[in-house]
Design a protein around this motif. Structure first.
Motif, PDB file in Angstrom:
ATOM      1  N   MET A   1       8.248   9.360  -2.719  1.00 35.44           N
ATOM      2  CA  MET A   1       9.431  10.234  -2.637  1.00 35.44           C
ATOM      3  C   MET A   1      10.402   9.880  -3.756  1.00 35.44           C
ATOM      4  SD  MET A   1      12.312  10.479   0.417  1.00 35.44           S
ATOM      5  CE  MET A   1      11.221  11.226   1.612  1.00 35.44           C
ATOM      6  N   SER A   2      10.674  10.834  -4.647  1.00 33.12           N
ATOM      7  CA  SER A   2      11.694  10.611  -5.666  1.00 33.12           C
ATOM      8  C   SER A   2      13.066  10.776  -5.027  1.00 33.12           C
ATOM      9  CB  SER A   2      11.524  11.600  -6.826  1.00 33.12           C
ATOM     10  OG  SER A   2      11.674  12.924  -6.368  1.00 33.12           O
ATOM     11  N   ILE A   3      13.999   9.940  -5.423  1.00 32.11           N
ATOM     12  CA  ILE A   3      15.317   9.935  -4.797  1.00 32.11           C
ATOM     13  C   ILE A   3      16.209  11.008  -5.411  1.00 32.11           C
ATOM     14  CG2 ILE A   3      17.402   8.583  -4.341  1.00 32.11           C
ATOM     15  CD1 ILE A   3      14.916   7.676  -2.788  1.00 32.11           C
ATOM     16  N   GLN A   4      16.775  11.815  -4.569  1.00 37.88           N
ATOM     17  CA  GLN A   4      17.809  12.754  -4.979  1.00 37.88           C
ATOM     18  C   GLN A   4      19.149  12.118  -4.599  1.00 37.88           C
ATOM     19  OE1 GLN A   4      17.226  15.853  -6.571  1.00 37.88           O
ATOM     20  NE2 GLN A   4      15.183  14.957  -6.720  1.00 37.88           N
ATOM     21  N   TRP A   5      19.865  11.643  -5.604  1.00 37.19           N
ATOM     22  CA  TRP A   5      21.134  10.965  -5.341  1.00 37.19           C
ATOM     23  C   TRP A   5      22.207  12.025  -5.102  1.00 37.19           C
ATOM     24  CZ3 TRP A   5      20.661   6.035  -4.256  1.00 37.19           C
ATOM     25  CH2 TRP A   5      19.628   5.299  -4.840  1.00 37.19           C
ATOM     26  N   LYS A   6      22.249  12.527  -3.875  1.00 32.67           N
ATOM     27  CA  LYS A   6      23.220  13.558  -3.534  1.00 32.67           C
ATOM     28  C   LYS A   6      23.340  13.641  -2.026  1.00 32.67           C
ATOM     29  CE  LYS A   6      19.859  17.365  -3.458  1.00 32.67           C
ATOM     30  NZ  LYS A   6      19.487  18.689  -4.027  1.00 32.67           N
ATOM     31  N   GLY A   7      24.389  14.322  -1.584  1.00 31.34           N
ATOM     32  CA  GLY A   7      24.536  14.607  -0.163  1.00 31.34           C
ATOM     33  C   GLY A   7      25.155  13.479   0.635  1.00 31.34           C
TER      34      GLY A   7
ATOM     35  N   TYR B   1      30.656  18.263   3.067  1.00 26.68           N
ATOM     36  CA  TYR B   1      29.865  18.220   1.836  1.00 26.68           C
ATOM     37  C   TYR B   1      29.308  19.601   1.488  1.00 26.68           C
ATOM     38  CZ  TYR B   1      25.914  17.520  -1.262  1.00 26.68           C
ATOM     39  OH  TYR B   1      25.024  17.647  -2.301  1.00 26.68           O
ATOM     40  N   GLU B   2      28.701  20.263   2.458  1.00 23.99           N
ATOM     41  CA  GLU B   2      28.046  21.542   2.173  1.00 23.99           C
ATOM     42  C   GLU B   2      29.070  22.629   1.832  1.00 23.99           C
ATOM     43  OE1 GLU B   2      25.015  21.761   1.645  1.00 23.99           O
ATOM     44  OE2 GLU B   2      24.013  20.175   2.775  1.00 23.99           O
ATOM     45  N   LEU B   3      30.204  22.621   2.487  1.00 26.50           N
ATOM     46  CA  LEU B   3      31.234  23.629   2.207  1.00 26.50           C
ATOM     47  C   LEU B   3      31.798  23.473   0.801  1.00 26.50           C
ATOM     48  CD1 LEU B   3      33.014  23.668   5.665  1.00 26.50           C
ATOM     49  CD2 LEU B   3      31.932  25.658   4.595  1.00 26.50           C
ATOM     50  N   GLN B   4      32.120  22.239   0.406  1.00 27.43           N
ATOM     51  CA  GLN B   4      32.663  22.067  -0.947  1.00 27.43           C
ATOM     52  C   GLN B   4      31.617  22.388  -1.996  1.00 27.43           C
ATOM     53  OE1 GLN B   4      31.999  19.412  -3.396  1.00 27.43           O
ATOM     54  NE2 GLN B   4      30.239  18.760  -2.155  1.00 27.43           N
ATOM     55  N   LYS B   5      30.365  22.082  -1.694  1.00 23.99           N
ATOM     56  CA  LYS B   5      29.294  22.389  -2.636  1.00 23.99           C
ATOM     57  C   LYS B   5      29.145  23.901  -2.821  1.00 23.99           C
ATOM     58  CE  LYS B   5      24.370  21.420  -3.374  1.00 23.99           C
ATOM     59  NZ  LYS B   5      23.152  20.836  -2.737  1.00 23.99           N
TER      60      LYS B   5
ATOM     61  N   LEU C   1      35.647  15.873  -7.826  1.00 28.92           N
ATOM     62  CA  LEU C   1      35.759  15.333  -9.179  1.00 28.92           C
ATOM     63  C   LEU C   1      34.396  15.082  -9.832  1.00 28.92           C
ATOM     64  CD1 LEU C   1      38.719  12.857  -8.654  1.00 28.92           C
ATOM     65  CD2 LEU C   1      38.699  14.788 -10.244  1.00 28.92           C
ATOM     66  N   GLY C   2      33.340  15.228  -9.043  1.00 26.03           N
ATOM     67  CA  GLY C   2      32.019  15.108  -9.644  1.00 26.03           C
ATOM     68  C   GLY C   2      31.064  14.146  -8.988  1.00 26.03           C
ATOM     69  N   ALA C   3      31.476  13.428  -7.933  1.00 21.37           N
ATOM     70  CA  ALA C   3      30.529  12.584  -7.206  1.00 21.37           C
ATOM     71  C   ALA C   3      29.432  13.462  -6.609  1.00 21.37           C
ATOM     72  CB  ALA C   3      31.234  11.794  -6.112  1.00 21.37           C
ATOM     73  N   GLU C   4      28.207  12.991  -6.701  1.00 26.37           N
ATOM     74  CA  GLU C   4      27.076  13.784  -6.190  1.00 26.37           C
ATOM     75  C   GLU C   4      26.931  13.701  -4.681  1.00 26.37           C
ATOM     76  OE1 GLU C   4      26.342  13.520 -10.485  1.00 26.37           O
ATOM     77  OE2 GLU C   4      26.769  11.921  -9.044  1.00 26.37           O
ATOM     78  N   GLY C   5      27.462  12.632  -4.091  1.00 33.28           N
ATOM     79  CA  GLY C   5      27.282  12.475  -2.658  1.00 33.28           C
ATOM     80  C   GLY C   5      28.253  11.468  -2.083  1.00 33.28           C
ATOM     81  N   TRP C   6      28.028  11.152  -0.805  1.00 36.28           N
ATOM     82  CA  TRP C   6      28.974  10.346  -0.042  1.00 36.28           C
ATOM     83  C   TRP C   6      28.199   9.414   0.877  1.00 36.28           C
ATOM     84  CZ3 TRP C   6      32.689  13.355   3.808  1.00 36.28           C
ATOM     85  CH2 TRP C   6      33.478  12.443   4.533  1.00 36.28           C
ATOM     86  N   VAL C   7      28.279   8.101   0.632  1.00 38.99           N
ATOM     87  CA  VAL C   7      27.771   7.103   1.579  1.00 38.99           C
ATOM     88  C   VAL C   7      28.889   6.895   2.591  1.00 38.99           C
ATOM     89  CG1 VAL C   7      26.869   4.775   1.903  1.00 38.99           C
ATOM     90  CG2 VAL C   7      26.315   6.048  -0.185  1.00 38.99           C
ATOM     91  N   ALA C   8      28.707   7.428   3.774  1.00 40.82           N
ATOM     92  CA  ALA C   8      29.813   7.633   4.708  1.00 40.82           C
ATOM     93  C   ALA C   8      29.779   6.663   5.880  1.00 40.82           C
ATOM     94  CB  ALA C   8      29.788   9.075   5.222  1.00 40.82           C
ATOM     95  N   GLY C   9      30.967   6.482   6.500  1.00 40.99           N
ATOM     96  CA  GLY C   9      31.105   5.606   7.650  1.00 40.99           C
ATOM     97  C   GLY C   9      31.288   6.345   8.957  1.00 40.99           C
ATOM     98  N   LEU C  10      32.332   7.201   9.038  1.00 44.61           N
ATOM     99  CA  LEU C  10      32.604   7.915  10.291  1.00 44.61           C
ATOM    100  C   LEU C  10      31.531   8.940  10.615  1.00 44.61           C
ATOM    101  CD1 LEU C  10      34.905   7.541  12.383  1.00 44.61           C
ATOM    102  CD2 LEU C  10      35.340   6.428  10.205  1.00 44.61           C
ATOM    103  N   VAL C  11      30.658   9.212   9.659  1.00 43.24           N
ATOM    104  CA  VAL C  11      29.494  10.054   9.930  1.00 43.24           C
ATOM    105  C   VAL C  11      28.668   9.474  11.077  1.00 43.24           C
ATOM    106  CG1 VAL C  11      28.002   8.868   8.271  1.00 43.24           C
ATOM    107  CG2 VAL C  11      27.549  11.251   8.834  1.00 43.24           C
ATOM    108  N   CYS C  12      28.745   8.162  11.272  1.00 45.61           N
ATOM    109  CA  CYS C  12      27.991   7.525  12.357  1.00 45.61           C
ATOM    110  C   CYS C  12      28.328   8.137  13.713  1.00 45.61           C
ATOM    111  CB  CYS C  12      28.280   6.029  12.387  1.00 45.61           C
ATOM    112  SG  CYS C  12      27.693   5.133  10.940  1.00 45.61           S
ATOM    113  N   ALA C  13      29.586   8.559  13.872  1.00 48.72           N
ATOM    114  CA  ALA C  13      30.028   9.172  15.127  1.00 48.72           C
ATOM    115  C   ALA C  13      30.158  10.683  15.020  1.00 48.72           C
ATOM    116  CB  ALA C  13      31.364   8.571  15.566  1.00 48.72           C
TER     117      ALA C  13
END
Length: 308
Positions: A1-7, A221-225, A200-212
């Motif tokens: 699996m090639s990594i897509q650094w996004k999302g 993410y999808e809306l701003q994209k 500003l151009g970050a491809e993705g978000w390593v998130a914390g509160l996403v856990c809950a």
């Protein structure tokens, strides 16, 4: 699996039983909630994963279990946070054997390495694994900054591909883009400046509160994209009091309490951490209660037309 650094890539919590053993049943419940929400990767064994308290066998069990649950839907990453180069190389090689598809990697722990030592550390690990690497750059919490000049040196390693940008300086995103273009992908790592960073151009978000709150996080993410910025902003403003729970020394306890409220986690932490008590607990519970009371109705964020 090639990594897509996004999302969205959740830095998931490690679930424990009341007897301080790994709770794979609740862990699977949470991972499946993340997948159902549409996340783009799973990050194991980070700060939220209580990495410093896990023994080697537990880290490996978490990796193999997650790989089995995910079944190739998204890549599984394991965090490398070791005290020596030798340990870091061994950890990377074990991760590859166990089925991880990438690494998130911190500079050496405990010892405050100099620039040349930090560069040598990253290059040594990169040269001893085929896994793609995301450098975790968090000088606020870990006291070592990977500067742009240092990135210039380590990017000679083709498998160093991304940065978890946690300097908390959003202008750094533009500086990275100006200097490295698409060679270094940017994953924002601070919940409270995530939307700004994406815009500003970050491809993705390593998130914390996403856990809950996985669906709300992916929706932003999808809306701003898709260019639906106001809708993303409305959810983000609702989310902010919760997101602020991530920039606290008690972020693990905070987020685990939020996971309990949304039914996809438990409050059990590993000593020396203990569950929140007193006024701290009351405050966090109030933040969660108010958020749940005003939880937004989400659009069909999985089926949006994406701006080119």
């Amino acid at each position: 699996m090639s990594i897509q650094w996004k999302g969205i890539m959740p830095a998931v919590t490690t679930k424990f039983t009341k007897n301080d053993e790994l709770d794979f049943k609740m862990f699977e419940t949470n991972i499946k909630a993340q997948l159902d929400a549409g996340v783009h990767g799973i990050v194991l064994g980070g700060t939220l994963g209580e990495a410093s308290t896990l023994i080697d066998e537990e880290k490996r069990a978490l990796t193999t279990t997650t790989v089995d649950i995910v079944k190739g839907q998204v890549p599984v990453f394991i965090n490398i946070a070791e005290q020596s180069t030798k340990q870091a190389i061994l950890a990377a090689q074990k991760a590859e054997i166990d089925g991880a598809k990438g690494l998130m990697m911190l500079p050496p722990m405990r010892y405050k390495s100099g620039d040349a030592e930090t560069v040598a550390y990253f290059k040594a690990v990169a040269n001893n694994t085929s896994l793609p690497i995301m450098v975790y750059n968090n000088p606020v919490d870990y006291k070592i900054e990977v500067t742009h000049d240092m990135f210039e040196e380590i990017l000679v390693c083709d498998n160093i591909q991304a940065v978890k940008e946690s300097t908390r300086d959003t202008t750094n995103i533009t500086r990275i883009k100006n200097r490295f273009g698409n060679r270094l992908k940017i994953m924002t790592g601070v919940d409270t400046i995530a939307l700004e960073s994406l815009l500003l151009g970050a491809e993705g978000w390593v998130a914390g509160l996403v856990c809950a709150f996985p669906k709300e996080t992916v929706a932003i993410y999808e809306l701003q994209k898709a260019g639906r910025i106001q809708e993303a902003l409305d959810i983000y403003r609702w989310f902010m009091p919760l997101l602020e729970l991530d920039i606290s020394p008690k972020l693990v306890q905070n987020i685990k309490l939020a996971e309990v409220a949304t039914g996809i986690g438990t409050e059990h932490v590993r000593l020396p951490r203990i569950p929140l008590q007193g006024t701290e607990r009351t405050h966090v519970l109030n933040v969660i209660e108010q958020a749940l009371k005003h939880r937004p109705t989400l659009p069909d964020y999985k089926n949006l037309s994406v701006l080119v």
